[in-house]
Design a protein around this motif. Structure first.
Motif, PDB file in Angstrom:
ATOM      1  N   MET A   1     -23.593 -11.225   8.911  1.00 35.62           N
ATOM      2  CA  MET A   1     -22.312 -10.427   8.842  1.00 35.62           C
ATOM      3  C   MET A   1     -22.407  -9.256  10.018  1.00 35.62           C
ATOM      4  N   ARG A   2     -21.138  -9.129  10.518  1.00 41.44           N
ATOM      5  CA  ARG A   2     -21.098  -8.375  11.462  1.00 41.44           C
ATOM      6  C   ARG A   2     -20.483  -7.017  11.568  1.00 41.44           C
ATOM      7  N   GLU A  33     -29.732  -9.093   8.161  1.00 43.69           N
ATOM      8  CA  GLU A  33     -28.994 -10.249   8.377  1.00 43.69           C
ATOM      9  C   GLU A  33     -27.633  -9.700   8.665  1.00 43.69           C
ATOM     10  N   ILE A  34     -27.418  -8.387   9.046  1.00 45.11           N
ATOM     11  CA  ILE A  34     -26.252  -7.660   9.806  1.00 45.11           C
ATOM     12  C   ILE A  34     -26.463  -7.421  11.253  1.00 45.11           C
ATOM     13  N   GLU A  35     -25.463  -7.966  12.067  1.00 47.27           N
ATOM     14  CA  GLU A  35     -25.437  -7.678  13.505  1.00 47.27           C
ATOM     15  C   GLU A  35     -24.617  -6.576  13.704  1.00 47.27           C
ATOM     16  N   VAL A  36     -25.171  -5.421  14.274  1.00 44.83           N
ATOM     17  CA  VAL A  36     -24.379  -4.459  14.498  1.00 44.83           C
ATOM     18  C   VAL A  36     -23.872  -4.318  15.900  1.00 44.83           C
ATOM     19  N   VAL A  37     -22.918  -3.998  16.451  1.00 46.16           N
ATOM     20  CA  VAL A  37     -22.435  -3.864  17.772  1.00 46.16           C
ATOM     21  C   VAL A  37     -21.636  -2.686  18.100  1.00 46.16           C
ATOM     22  N   ASP A 185     -16.986  -7.448   9.205  1.00 36.97           N
ATOM     23  CA  ASP A 185     -16.784  -8.799   9.032  1.00 36.97           C
ATOM     24  C   ASP A 185     -15.260  -9.138   9.672  1.00 36.97           C
ATOM     25  N   GLY A 186     -15.074  -8.131  10.723  1.00 36.79           N
ATOM     26  CA  GLY A 186     -13.914  -8.386  11.707  1.00 36.79           C
ATOM     27  C   GLY A 186     -12.646  -8.313  10.702  1.00 36.79           C
TER      28      GLY A 186
END
Length: 225
Positions: A1-2, A33-37, A185-186
């Motif tokens: 998940m982002r 499992e979390i992508e932080v941008v 999640d966008g």
């Protein structure tokens, strides 16, 4: 998940909101499992780099506050920051953060984005040093692990300027009108420095929606069919 996050390093609500989100993420079961941008957002994009001044005077001019009102507003934010264990002073300058954001993009490419962001927050809100001066920016970035010569090269030119503008264009396109702003999640937006529990609930809800658990077969249901 982002998770995409728009912040400005001179935004006190970003400072507090980031700390609360980080606390929620640290305690989240699926944090690995979390992508932080992280994305750039300038609160004062129209100021020139030379236009810096005391933050209290900025509040007075921008919001029509008296000095007493500005001091009271800062005192309220200081109390919230203290509750998160964050240093905070009103004796700090305010100005344009374009160069700081450019260096943050460099840091992100080098895997040091979080380190530099935290260092810039501490320098600014802790009153350690200005984040608007090239020499100070270089010192802060070097302390976060970046190469000094590389940082000076970025500040001397226009590197990563397009990346900053692209972040800001995207923010406009999705309707961001203030920061901090979080997108999970966008498609799930969260605005402002929400409580840590709110971030935890949001992470949990979106994770469950994007990672549905298979339904167990009802006990005895057609077991021998």
């Amino acid at each position: 998940m982002r998770v995409d996050i728009w912040t400005d390093i001179v935004c006190p609500w970003c400072y507090i909101g980031q700390a609360r989100f980080d606390a929620a993420l640290a305690g989240f079961e699926h944090r690995d499992e979390i992508e932080v941008v992280q994305h750039s957002y300038e609160l004062a994009p129209d100021l020139s780099p030379a236009e810096t001044g005391p933050v209290l005077e900025m509040l007075m001019a921008k919001y029509g506050m008296s000095r007493e009102q500005a001091e009271q507003a800062e005192a309220r934010v200081s109390g919230l920051a203290a509750a998160e264990g964050l240093p905070y002073t009103s004796d700090r300058p305010n100005g344009n953060t374009f160069d700081a954001h450019r260096v943050l993009h460099l840091a992100a490419e080098r895997g040091l984005g979080d380190e530099l962001r935290q260092a810039l927050y501490r320098a600014n809100f802790g009153g350690e040093r200005s984040v608007f001066d090239a020499d100070a920016l270089t010192e802060i970035a070097t302390g976060a692990g970046l190469d000094a010569a590389e940082v000076r090269s970025v500040l001397a030119g226009d590197a990563y300027g397009d990346a900053v503008r692209e972040d800001e264009r995207t923010a406009t396109q999705i309707g961001v009108q203030g920061v901090p702003f979080f997108v999970l999640d966008g498609k799930y937006g969260i605005s402002g420095a929400q409580e840590t529990a709110t971030f935890t609930e949001a992470l949990t809800q979106v994770w469950q929606e994007t990672h549905p658990q298979p339904q167990a077969t009802a006990q005895g249901q057609d077991a021998n069919a």
